[in-house]
Motif scaffolding. Sequence first.
Motif, PDB file in Angstrom:
ATOM      1  N   SER A  60      -5.707  -5.019 -45.095  1.00  0.00           N
ATOM      2  CA  SER A  60      -5.371  -5.997 -44.866  1.00  0.00           C
ATOM      3  C   SER A  60      -7.478  -6.663 -44.587  1.00  0.00           C
ATOM      4  N   ARG A 302       3.026  -8.027 -51.384  1.00  0.00           N
ATOM      5  CA  ARG A 302       2.562  -8.201 -49.695  1.00  0.00           C
ATOM      6  C   ARG A 302       2.337  -9.615 -49.993  1.00  0.00           C
ATOM      7  N   ASN A 304       0.462 -12.599 -46.006  1.00  0.00           N
ATOM      8  CA  ASN A 304       0.501 -12.543 -45.083  1.00  0.00           C
ATOM      9  C   ASN A 304       0.319 -14.261 -44.813  1.00  0.00           C
ATOM     10  N   TYR A 320      -1.260 -11.624 -39.777  1.00  0.00           N
ATOM     11  CA  TYR A 320       0.098 -11.210 -39.492  1.00  0.00           C
ATOM     12  C   TYR A 320       0.743 -10.902 -41.419  1.00  0.00           C
ATOM     13  N   LEU A 322       3.519  -9.278 -43.871  1.00  0.00           N
ATOM     14  CA  LEU A 322       4.853  -9.104 -43.966  1.00  0.00           C
ATOM     15  C   LEU A 322       4.756  -7.848 -45.473  1.00  0.00           C
ATOM     16  N   GLN A 323       4.792  -6.734 -44.644  1.00  0.00           N
ATOM     17  CA  GLN A 323       5.531  -5.328 -45.728  1.00  0.00           C
ATOM     18  C   GLN A 323       5.699  -3.980 -45.203  1.00  0.00           C
ATOM     19  N   TYR A 325       5.224  -1.225 -43.236  1.00  0.00           N
ATOM     20  CA  TYR A 325       5.079  -1.618 -42.039  1.00  0.00           C
ATOM     21  C   TYR A 325       3.574  -2.800 -41.731  1.00  0.00           C
ATOM     22  N   ASN A 326       4.544  -3.586 -41.172  1.00  0.00           N
ATOM     23  CA  ASN A 326       4.065  -5.439 -40.644  1.00  0.00           C
ATOM     24  C   ASN A 326       2.302  -4.903 -39.627  1.00  0.00           C
ATOM     25  N   THR A 327       1.639  -5.556 -40.425  1.00  0.00           N
ATOM     26  CA  THR A 327       0.268  -5.053 -39.926  1.00  0.00           C
ATOM     27  C   THR A 327      -0.358  -6.803 -38.606  1.00  0.00           C
TER      28      THR A 327
END
Length: 337
Positions: A60, A302, A304, A320, A322-323, A325-327
């Motif tokens: 990220s 992935r 974002n 943000y 989306l995966q 473990y959303n990060t």
Amino acid sequence: MKKTLLILFAACFLATTPNMAKAQGLDFDSFLEAGIDDASLLLESYLQPAFEGFGFGMNSGWYNTAKTHKFLGFDLTGSISLARVPDSRQFFTLPTGLTNVSLTNPSDTRRLPTIFGPNLGADDLPELRFTDDNGEEVIRISAPTGLGIDEDIVPFNAVPVPMVQLGLGLFKGTEVKLRYIPEQDFDGDGGIKLFGIGVMHDIKQYLPAEKLLPFDLSLFLGYTNLESYVNIDEDAGQTAEFNASAWTVQGVISKKILFFTAFAGLGYSNYDIDFNMLGNYTTETTTFTDPVSLTYKDNGIRTNIGVRVKLLFLTITGEYALQEYNTLTAGVGISIR
């Protein structure tokens, strides 16, 4: 030698989460009473969300626009990513394959907290029964509890991943990004070094009538490697090693309106993490050498979205991803040209 394994993580995460030092109930010596194989299986499940979240978070914060810098234009950005731990990773059931560890009460249906699970008292935790290879009971202990991070640090349960990087414009719509921490030693307690490199290239320039298109479009490829170690007991030669690498490739699109830039990315990401405990560890009956070697890896799509606000040279970014473990990532930096 009795140290909570969480102390190791505090160093691995660059000491960004000092409250993680409140982990309770993880007595590695007791785990070893069950033998190396069972201890590794228990630790693998207990530590899983910490390593998985760190792996997802490493990919990220690479960019906040699809528009590449002009020649010798640059940006310097610091960010913190919070990889949200899914509810399914806050607890685990005893792994299959255990030979010397079982529930004291086989009818106990409670699951065991992972390191990122809730911080529970002994009465709320299942009791584990450890036996030797002959089936003789060695010890009974409460299952290790979690950190309860979502209760007192952030609004949600997440693994933090800090990062600092430099971006530099080159030629023909190409920009290189560098992440770098030279090897650091923490007063003999441990050490860390990090290197990452990314390349963003403007692919809009190859499209017909590209100057008429109201957006920017680029291709991005990034790679990050982190190596860390912690001295558990320097006099006894006991250390823990944490090595992580991650890469991602994405298409990035962005649109600027006044001070605001909205951006989005779609692509593929991968991470590979190794965690080893090295040295001799002695229980009441046995000495084990290099008892733990764990590997975590994952990959997938992935996606974002994010927004950047630029005020003169100052940039403020939110993203943000989306995966699994959303990060959530927040960043602040300076950007010129």
